[in-house]
Design a protein around this motif. Structure first.
Motif, PDB file in Angstrom:
ATOM      1  N   ASP A 147      -1.518  -5.705   7.533  1.00  0.00           N
ATOM      2  CA  ASP A 147      -1.387  -6.962   6.332  1.00  0.00           C
ATOM      3  C   ASP A 147      -0.749  -7.628   7.634  1.00  0.00           C
ATOM      4  O   ASP A 147       0.681  -8.198   8.311  1.00  0.00           O
ATOM      5  N   GLN A 163       2.483  -6.471   9.932  1.00  0.00           N
ATOM      6  CA  GLN A 163       2.906  -4.831   9.954  1.00  0.00           C
ATOM      7  C   GLN A 163       2.422  -3.746  10.860  1.00  0.00           C
ATOM      8  O   GLN A 163       0.941  -3.907  11.483  1.00  0.00           O
ATOM      9  N   ARG A 269       6.394  -4.384  -4.616  1.00  0.00           N
ATOM     10  CA  ARG A 269       6.320  -4.745  -3.333  1.00  0.00           C
ATOM     11  C   ARG A 269       5.788  -6.129  -2.584  1.00  0.00           C
ATOM     12  O   ARG A 269       5.046  -6.478  -3.672  1.00  0.00           O
ATOM     13  N   ASP A 270       6.115  -6.652  -1.703  1.00  0.00           N
ATOM     14  CA  ASP A 270       5.108  -7.229  -0.656  1.00  0.00           C
ATOM     15  C   ASP A 270       5.808  -8.834  -1.137  1.00  0.00           C
ATOM     16  O   ASP A 270       4.626  -9.751  -1.819  1.00  0.00           O
ATOM     17  N   GLU A 321      -1.744  -5.548  -4.913  1.00  0.00           N
ATOM     18  CA  GLU A 321      -1.008  -5.773  -3.299  1.00  0.00           C
ATOM     19  C   GLU A 321      -0.466  -7.479  -2.521  1.00  0.00           C
ATOM     20  O   GLU A 321      -1.966  -7.680  -3.154  1.00  0.00           O
TER      21      GLU A 321
HETATM   22  C1  FRU Z   1      -1.080  -2.789   2.107  1.00  0.00           C
HETATM   23  C2  FRU Z   1      -0.269  -2.619   2.298  1.00  0.00           C
HETATM   24  C3  FRU Z   1       1.325  -3.745   1.650  1.00  0.00           C
HETATM   25  C4  FRU Z   1       2.178  -2.568   1.814  1.00  0.00           C
HETATM   26  C5  FRU Z   1       2.053  -2.455   3.781  1.00  0.00           C
HETATM   27  C6  FRU Z   1       2.884  -1.539   4.484  1.00  0.00           C
HETATM   28  O1  FRU Z   1      -2.582  -3.128   3.046  1.00  0.00           O
HETATM   29  O2  FRU Z   1      -0.115  -1.407   1.291  1.00  0.00           O
HETATM   30  O3  FRU Z   1       1.007  -3.261   0.404  1.00  0.00           O
HETATM   31  O4  FRU Z   1       3.764  -3.792   2.731  1.00  0.00           O
HETATM   32  O5  FRU Z   1       0.842  -2.201   3.652  1.00  0.00           O
HETATM   33  O6  FRU Z   1       2.283  -1.112   5.366  1.00  0.00           O
END
Ligand code: FRU
Length: 601
Positions: A147, A163, A269-270, A321
């Motif tokens: 991401d 990420q 999250r996120d 997400e």
């Molecule tokens: C989405 C995700 C997010 C998480 C991240 C982890 O692709 O699963 O929800 O924060 O990737 O790398």
């Protein structure tokens, strides 16, 4: 230069080798302990410890030890080479210069090949080794990416975090990598920005520019919000943390009272944070299971839950997400509407990951979807996920970026030095179709500045077949095709991108079903996952007059149709670039009124 004497014969001696002491570089030695524990002792510090990776080896763990204490908040998980080396990754030792330290490695047997391949070096070669590396898309120079995170714009610079796994080209060790750009097409790697700590690895999130110093970190501080993801023997734990930067996002200091938001939910999250001007407060969107939760705060530190959104709304084929909530202008009016962007995995229209969105209203606390019975997809390909927008973008623009892959096969695509790319930047606006508002995605104007040379093909009629070879002399597979077509009675308006190896991406408008279709099943390397060879289809409004922009960049195709009313993003891995365009028509045929091919650099 490597300073050890390791010959290929040694590999053949397999079993015997396990009995003799390892032959290592002179400036390091390895002690093998019981139960696959090992200690690397370094005689002389250099900038990097180069670690050999074998992607199909099991993960071991590494930590740096000084004075009996582990220096890394979370040990690095790494697939150290057992029998062969796929590539090397650097462990940066500069922070430990002048100190006595050793490296603790667990989960790697004494007979593994890595012990002979590990070396110290003052340099790490980051020059490109991949034929599939795109030219005008962002991709990490080495290592894994998923991401886009924390995107903000400030002082003429677009910041993009992502990420990142700096220790291998598969998912793991989640860290925020950092890249910057002035033109949204060419990116400079700025190194890692937020590293794993005792609260966990660093999952997705966002940044804001705190212009009024509401948090007290300083006027104009860049404040990052991310999910701390802690693997424990009892399961994963997710909570929200923050960090701030006083040097425009280059380095971050973590907030001492992290985590700032906790929950008993597993998928929590996120964080996406933005300023809600009418209420003079901050808003945080969070993905929690299959809903989005909305929080508010006066100071970025203390958060109150206001509402949740999601039950009975849109697609629920997987976990929700990476949320976003943005105010988007409605074309042809002075009106703006709130759009809630919701990434979901799996459950996309063609399997796996995809981005859906909801259009409605927001009062600072609660989002209301205007059309609860309609599911709206942002992109009709298989490879656009984790889409979020830039914070603080210039001129009120809403600029989105997606990760150009799909969790179905992201870890297996045929690249090694790096894995994964982002889409081109896209400006979002709303257009009306019947009673509904939909997002239009327009390639950001900046991408046009990457144009470098143009071939204009005069208008021609297609009845049966028509071929345009050599799209570009010395074509490197990075170009944009801009096409206008007038239908003259064809039921299938077909065109294929082809190469000399017989590989092709077939695209056609089905004028009966009113669809644009892309078939990548013969596009090149497709056998790394059974989910990869796919056919994707997007609804189109009409097929009498067609306009299409196709962005090709070595290993991806992004099709923007009807001036961005639909987008389709698909990865492809051809053995050589597609340099031929083969048109095909049935019935009354069609006319290609204009075809411009722009080389992009
Ligand atoms: C989405 C995700 C997010 C998480 C991240 C982890 O692709 O699963 O929800 O924060 O990737 O790398």
């Amino acid at each position: 230069m490597k300073k050890y004497t390791y010959t290929i014969k040694a590999v053949l001696l397999g079993a015997f080798l396990a009995m003799v002491p390892s032959m290592q570089a002179e400036d390091l030695s390895v002690r093998h302990l019981a139960n696959e524990q090992n200690i690397i002792v370094l005689d002389q510090a250099k900038k990097f410890l180069l670690l050999p990776v074998q992607e199909d080896a099991p993960e071991g763990k590494i930590n740096v030890i000084i004075d009996n204490e582990a220096q890394l908040g979370q040990s690095i998980n790494i697939r150290l080479a057992r029998e062969k080396v796929d590539y090397y990754v650097p462990l940066d030792l500069s922070a430990y210069a002048g100190k006595t330290f050793s490296v603790d490695v667990t989960g790697v047997p004494a007979e593994a090949l890595c012990w002979k391949e590990i070396s110290l070096s003052d340099t790490f070669d980051m020059s490109n080794r991949e034929v599939f590396r795109p030219v005008y898309h962002h991709t990490p120079v080495y290592g894994w990416m998923n991401d886009p995170n924390g995107m903000f714009y400030k002082d003429g610079v677009y910041h993009l975090y992502f990420q990142y796994n700096p220790y291998g080209s598969m998912w793991g060790n989640m860290t925020w990598g950092h890249a910057t750009s002035k033109d949204l097409a060419h990116w400079t790697y700025e190194g890692t920005a937020i590293l794993p700590d005792a609260w966990g690895t660093i999952f997705s999130g966002s940044c804001v520019v705190d212009k009024d110093n509401t948090a007290g970190f300083g006027k104009g501080a860049v404040v990052a919000f991310y999910t701390s993801a802690k693997p424990t023997p009892w399961g994963d734990v997710q909570s929200q943390s923050m960090a701030y930067s006083l040097d425009n996002g280059k380095t971050f200091t973590k907030y001492e009272h992290n985590p700032i938001l906790t929950s008993a939910e597993r998928d929590f999250r996120d964080p996406k944070v933005f300023w809600y001007a009418p209420g003079k407060h901050w808003v945080m969107m969070l993905a929690v299971g299959q809903e989005m939760q909305i929080y508010s705060s006066p100071d970025l530190k203390n958060w109150t839950k206001e509402s949740s959104f999601g039950s009975m709304q849109g697609a629920h084929g997987g976990v929700w997400e990476c949320p976003d909530l943005v105010e988007v202008p409605v074309e042809g009016s002075k009106e703006k509407k709130w759009v809630l962007i919701c990434n979901l995995n799996p459950g996309g229209p063609f399997g796996g990951s995809a981005t859906q969105y909801f259009v409605g209203s927001f009062d600072g606390k609660k989002f209301v979807n205007e059309s609860p019975t309609v599911t709206k997809w942002l992109d009709w390909g298989k490879d656009n996920y984790a889409t979020v927008t830039w914070s603080n973008a210039p001129a009120g623009r809403c600029i989105a970026l997606g990760w150009m892959s799909n969790w179905q096969y992201a870890n297996n695509v045929p690249t090694k030095q790096y894995r994964s790319t982002n889409t081109i930047a896209r400006d979002l606006t709303l257009f009306r179709s019947g009673n509904e508002l939909y997002l239009r995605s327009t390639p950001s104007a900046e991408i046009q500045k990457a144009r470098d040379g143009k071939v204009n093909i005069p208008s021609f009629k297609v009845e049966g077949k028509h071929e345009i070879a050599n799209l570009f002399e010395g074509n490197e597979g990075a170009y944009e095709l801009v096409m206008k077509i007038q239908n003259a009675g064809a039921s299938r308006i077909k065109f294929c991108l082809q190469n000399g190896k017989g590989e092709e991406v077939a695209m056609y408008y089905d004028t009966v079903r009113k669809q644009f279709v892309m078939d990548r099943s013969k596009s090149g390397i497709v056998d790394f996952s059974r989910d990869f060879p796919a056919v994707t289809a997007a609804p189109v409004e009409g097929t009498d007059e067609i306009s299409l922009r196709l962005f090709v960049d070595r290993s991806s195709i992004e099709a923007f149709g009807d001036e961005g009313k639909f987008v389709m993003t698909n990865l492809v891995f051809p053995a050589e670039p597609y340099n031929k365009l083969a048109f095909e028509a049935d019935k009354g045929g069609y006319t290609v009124k204009s075809l411009n091919i722009y080389k992009l650099k």
